[in-house]
Scaffold this motif. Sequence first.
Motif, PDB file in Angstrom:
ATOM      1  N   TRP A   1       0.835  -1.202   0.000  1.00 42.00           N
ATOM      2  CA  TRP A   1       0.000   0.000   0.000  1.00 42.00           C
ATOM      3  C   TRP A   1       0.874   1.259   0.000  1.00 42.00           C
ATOM      4  O   TRP A   1       0.644   2.208  -0.748  1.00 42.00           O
ATOM      5  CB  TRP A   1      -0.913  -0.022   1.227  1.00 42.00           C
ATOM      6  N   TYR A   2       1.897   1.224   0.829  1.00 38.96           N
ATOM      7  CA  TYR A   2       2.858   2.334   0.912  1.00 38.96           C
ATOM      8  C   TYR A   2       3.498   2.546  -0.470  1.00 38.96           C
ATOM      9  O   TYR A   2       3.584   3.661  -0.980  1.00 38.96           O
ATOM     10  CB  TYR A   2       3.911   1.934   1.944  1.00 38.96           C
ATOM     11  N   TYR A   3       3.909   1.458  -1.070  1.00 41.77           N
ATOM     12  CA  TYR A   3       4.611   1.511  -2.352  1.00 41.77           C
ATOM     13  C   TYR A   3       3.683   1.968  -3.484  1.00 41.77           C
ATOM     14  O   TYR A   3       4.014   2.881  -4.238  1.00 41.77           O
ATOM     15  CB  TYR A   3       5.162   0.117  -2.663  1.00 41.77           C
ATOM     16  N   ASP A   4       2.507   1.349  -3.562  1.00 46.96           N
ATOM     17  CA  ASP A   4       1.613   1.612  -4.699  1.00 46.96           C
ATOM     18  C   ASP A   4       0.818   2.896  -4.533  1.00 46.96           C
ATOM     19  O   ASP A   4       0.705   3.684  -5.467  1.00 46.96           O
ATOM     20  CB  ASP A   4       0.620   0.448  -4.874  1.00 46.96           C
ATOM     21  N   VAL A   5       0.239   3.089  -3.336  1.00 44.86           N
ATOM     22  CA  VAL A   5      -0.659   4.232  -3.163  1.00 44.86           C
ATOM     23  C   VAL A   5       0.133   5.492  -2.823  1.00 44.86           C
ATOM     24  O   VAL A   5       0.019   6.511  -3.496  1.00 44.86           O
ATOM     25  CB  VAL A   5      -1.739   3.940  -2.092  1.00 44.86           C
ATOM     26  N   VAL A   6       0.967   5.410  -1.792  1.00 41.29           N
ATOM     27  CA  VAL A   6       1.712   6.616  -1.394  1.00 41.29           C
ATOM     28  C   VAL A   6       2.782   6.950  -2.430  1.00 41.29           C
ATOM     29  O   VAL A   6       2.880   8.081  -2.901  1.00 41.29           O
ATOM     30  CB  VAL A   6       2.362   6.445   0.002  1.00 41.29           C
ATOM     31  N   GLY A   7       3.580   5.968  -2.811  1.00 42.86           N
ATOM     32  CA  GLY A   7       4.707   6.225  -3.712  1.00 42.86           C
ATOM     33  C   GLY A   7       4.364   6.060  -5.188  1.00 42.86           C
ATOM     34  O   GLY A   7       5.218   6.282  -6.042  1.00 42.86           O
ATOM     35  N   GLU A   8       3.141   5.663  -5.476  1.00 40.91           N
ATOM     36  CA  GLU A   8       2.684   5.449  -6.858  1.00 40.91           C
ATOM     37  C   GLU A   8       3.672   4.624  -7.669  1.00 40.91           C
ATOM     38  O   GLU A   8       3.890   4.865  -8.853  1.00 40.91           O
ATOM     39  CB  GLU A   8       2.420   6.806  -7.533  1.00 40.91           C
ATOM     40  N   GLY A   9       4.303   3.655  -6.975  1.00 42.27           N
ATOM     41  CA  GLY A   9       5.213   2.744  -7.669  1.00 42.27           C
ATOM     42  C   GLY A   9       6.517   3.387  -8.105  1.00 42.27           C
ATOM     43  O   GLY A   9       7.343   2.744  -8.753  1.00 42.27           O
ATOM     44  N   ARG A  10       6.736   4.683  -7.742  1.00 42.28           N
ATOM     45  CA  ARG A  10       7.949   5.390  -8.182  1.00 42.28           C
ATOM     46  C   ARG A  10       9.080   5.317  -7.162  1.00 42.28           C
ATOM     47  O   ARG A  10      10.243   5.479  -7.515  1.00 42.28           O
ATOM     48  CB  ARG A  10       7.655   6.898  -8.321  1.00 42.28           C
ATOM     49  N   CYS A  11       8.701   5.177  -5.894  1.00 44.91           N
ATOM     50  CA  CYS A  11       9.688   5.394  -4.830  1.00 44.91           C
ATOM     51  C   CYS A  11      10.096   4.087  -4.171  1.00 44.91           C
ATOM     52  O   CYS A  11       9.254   3.369  -3.639  1.00 44.91           O
ATOM     53  CB  CYS A  11       9.098   6.300  -3.746  1.00 44.91           C
ATOM     54  N   PRO A  12      11.382   3.765  -4.173  1.00 42.02           N
ATOM     55  CA  PRO A  12      11.827   2.597  -3.412  1.00 42.02           C
ATOM     56  C   PRO A  12      11.492   2.780  -1.933  1.00 42.02           C
ATOM     57  O   PRO A  12      11.369   3.906  -1.454  1.00 42.02           O
ATOM     58  CB  PRO A  12      13.344   2.593  -3.603  1.00 42.02           C
ATOM     59  N   ILE A  13      11.327   1.652  -1.233  1.00 40.41           N
ATOM     60  CA  ILE A  13      11.107   1.698   0.217  1.00 40.41           C
ATOM     61  C   ILE A  13      12.325   1.100   0.903  1.00 40.41           C
ATOM     62  O   ILE A  13      12.719  -0.025   0.583  1.00 40.41           O
ATOM     63  CB  ILE A  13       9.857   0.893   0.630  1.00 40.41           C
ATOM     64  N   VAL A  14      12.904   1.836   1.843  1.00 39.43           N
ATOM     65  CA  VAL A  14      13.966   1.254   2.664  1.00 39.43           C
ATOM     66  C   VAL A  14      13.376   0.842   4.006  1.00 39.43           C
ATOM     67  O   VAL A  14      12.924   1.665   4.780  1.00 39.43           O
ATOM     68  CB  VAL A  14      15.190   2.194   2.815  1.00 39.43           C
ATOM     69  N   ASP A  15      13.321  -0.478   4.222  1.00 39.43           N
ATOM     70  CA  ASP A  15      12.805  -1.038   5.476  1.00 39.43           C
ATOM     71  C   ASP A  15      14.031  -1.226   6.367  1.00 39.43           C
ATOM     72  O   ASP A  15      14.818  -2.142   6.181  1.00 39.43           O
ATOM     73  CB  ASP A  15      12.113  -2.372   5.169  1.00 39.43           C
ATOM     74  N   THR A  16      14.205  -0.307   7.320  1.00 39.31           N
ATOM     75  CA  THR A  16      15.454  -0.223   8.076  1.00 39.31           C
ATOM     76  C   THR A  16      15.333  -0.908   9.422  1.00 39.31           C
ATOM     77  O   THR A  16      14.532  -0.513  10.257  1.00 39.31           O
ATOM     78  CB  THR A  16      15.834   1.248   8.307  1.00 39.31           C
ATOM     79  N   TRP A  17      16.136  -1.934   9.644  1.00 37.48           N
ATOM     80  CA  TRP A  17      16.126  -2.613  10.943  1.00 37.48           C
ATOM     81  C   TRP A  17      17.280  -2.109  11.804  1.00 37.48           C
ATOM     82  O   TRP A  17      18.429  -2.099  11.354  1.00 37.48           O
ATOM     83  CB  TRP A  17      16.246  -4.134  10.788  1.00 37.48           C
ATOM     84  N   TRP A  18      16.959  -1.730  13.010  1.00 40.54           N
ATOM     85  CA  TRP A  18      17.988  -1.346  13.984  1.00 40.54           C
ATOM     86  C   TRP A  18      17.351  -1.200  15.350  1.00 40.54           C
ATOM     87  O   TRP A  18      16.178  -1.535  15.515  1.00 40.54           O
ATOM     88  CB  TRP A  18      18.731  -0.087  13.550  1.00 40.54           C
ATOM     89  N   GLN A  19      18.112  -0.733  16.331  1.00 38.32           N
ATOM     90  CA  GLN A  19      17.645  -0.673  17.719  1.00 38.32           C
ATOM     91  C   GLN A  19      18.261   0.526  18.435  1.00 38.32           C
ATOM     92  O   GLN A  19      19.290   1.044  18.000  1.00 38.32           O
ATOM     93  CB  GLN A  19      18.103  -1.921  18.483  1.00 38.32           C
ATOM     94  N   THR A  20      17.668   0.885  19.570  1.00 35.64           N
ATOM     95  CA  THR A  20      18.261   1.935  20.401  1.00 35.64           C
ATOM     96  C   THR A  20      19.738   1.622  20.652  1.00 35.64           C
ATOM     97  O   THR A  20      20.598   2.497  20.603  1.00 35.64           O
ATOM     98  CB  THR A  20      17.507   2.015  21.748  1.00 35.64           C
ATOM     99  N   GLU A  21      20.003   0.363  20.897  1.00 36.02           N
ATOM    100  CA  GLU A  21      21.351  -0.080  21.230  1.00 36.02           C
ATOM    101  C   GLU A  21      22.320   0.064  20.067  1.00 36.02           C
ATOM    102  O   GLU A  21      23.531   0.212  20.281  1.00 36.02           O
ATOM    103  CB  GLU A  21      21.333  -1.567  21.626  1.00 36.02           C
TER     104      GLU A  21
END
Length: 646
Positions: free
Chosen positions: A394-414
């Motif tokens: 939904w983020y990719y298709d509706v918000v970004g209209e398929g134009r914008c890559p999504i970076v799903d960033t994993w990390w922690q406070t630590e």
Amino acid sequence: MSADLHPVPDEWARTAKIDNDKYQEMYRASIEDPETFWGEQGRRITWFRDYTKIRDVSYDADDLHIRWYEDGTLNAAYNCLDRHLADKGDQPAIIWEGDEPDTDETVTYRDLHARVGRLANGLKALGVSKGDRVTIYMPMIIEAAVAMLACARIGAIHSVVFGGFSPDSLAGRIQDCESNCVITADEGVRGGRRIPLKANTDAALAECPGVEHVVVVRHTGGDVAWKDGRDVWYHELVEGQSDDCPAEEMNAEDPLFILYTSGSTGKPKGVMHTTGGYMVYTSMTHEYVFDYRPGDIYWCTADVGWVTGHSYILYGPLANGATTLMFEGVPNYPDVSRFWQVCDKHNVQIFYTAPTAIRALMGAGPDPVKKTSRKSLRLLGTVGEPINPEAWNWYYDVVGEGRCPIVDTWWQTETGGILISPLPGATDLKPGSATRPFFGIRPILVDEFGKELEGAVSGNLCITESWPGQMRTVYGDHERFVQTYFSTYPGRYFTGDGARRDEDGYFWITGRVDDVINVSGHRMGTAEVESALVAHDKVSEAAVVGYPHDLKGQGIYAYVTLMAGESPNDDLRKELVQWVRKEIGPIASPDLIQWAPGLPKTRSGKIMRRILRKIAEDDYGSLGDTSTLADPAVVDDLIENRQNRR
Ligand code: WTA
């Protein structure tokens, strides 16, 4: 699988700072020769005295230490401000967007430098000096950023406490690090509602006699109580102060900040980050993960009360001379188009938010998004919890209209900064996967005995090598640092997360494997909620677990045993929810409370959480072995009266 693969768009591969070949080459270099790699990367920061030592790390429990660039000296605020003045003095450093759509303010690097200088001098006038701990309990206003940078400028250690925490939570954090100064505001405003920050501070300070000064920003103009001699208005403190405050020369390993976070046991711990490595790592990850280019308007929707706000609203972006947007409000006020209206209003190129916000907005359908333009957007990001493929799409298709890559960033406070994430010009995307490690990061999966697992497999996520942004200790309790992160799997940093690695080597984070739950991207220790519940005089025992929640990711499910003679009823249920909100803060509110005449325990009296989790998940068909229970009948009662029926 291929239908779900989004290859790097040609234009991104051509124009981004890092394409796949470059990623491979740099990653290999970072692993094969970390000294040389980090030695070079360290130069992205301005040092007062250059370092000659790059790293000195031991993950050995008997001699645990983590040091980076240890003979270098620098100042974080200098790196975020002064060094940009010559060529970016008139460029916006912070664009502030208020809770109400018609309120905003833009602060240039020159202005921000002056404001930080005045407050830094003001703090010095109060007697705050290098090494002192300053607690910051603020709404999302420019002064919050000024306060953090002013501390950094004079070498004071800031401890930001999220404005949604209760007076008790605030008091605990002030006491733990023995702050003698608190910076707050009269009130915060979010979604049109006021939050009584000064009143909460007053309540907290009843238990904190060590606090000598409270600096108060007049933000809403709401009424506040005043304690003469202790309280001082921010505007009066900075009045007449010089813009110029020399940046304290700090050692690379001097503390920059403490940030409290929940763990599986006990009270929240003060995660301590130091100056040099943290600045190198946050600026580097901000530049490469977001492919930051000069002139971009970058917006991270987090609150400065969380690590994402520290690393990716403030320190990383400002170290890079970026323009960072700070938003005081919420995604659904005045209406659910707000995020996208702000993107249009300020011409945002890079937008970074949490999956929970996406899921909530997805529920309102595509129209509120589609009525905005969003043509400025180039890249989208997520952080804080696993993103389900439906929300990703939904983020990719509706918000970004398929134009914008999504970076799903994993990390922690630590971890201080992003450890696993796509790079938009280098990584083919798979919805729901945080994909591949950042430079210098060596993630491995281990089984419960610590044996490293190879190939496509699930396991517990550990990191074998240090990186400059890593936390250095638990403030005031180094032993707890060792125990929490380095004792389960000796010689490795254990993240507390489980993950799967697929046949392409991509990582899929599956969530916490310890007693931490992730509610709307916020970490909550089940032990904290339990101790809040048992502090109520009608409660004899409580056990708290997480369960899948459509919007929040995980919800809080509490099993409560009442004192003898108390009878369960709906009013008491509401009272307990209010009680926990008051004890910890609204983010800890139990979603479901089940009255439990008894809790499943082993014969030695240990609560069997595995069983409670299964019942809360409405998955009691697979309870597994219950033969070790002292009284198996309690389980039948719990199943019978379970609250989550899907
Ligand atoms: C979870 C937030 C899946 C994870 C920066 C981690 C994620 C905890 C992701 C840290 C992600 C964070 N995918 N899970 N992209 N990012 N998490 O300390 O369980 O508030 O251990 O730091 O959030 O939360 P913290």
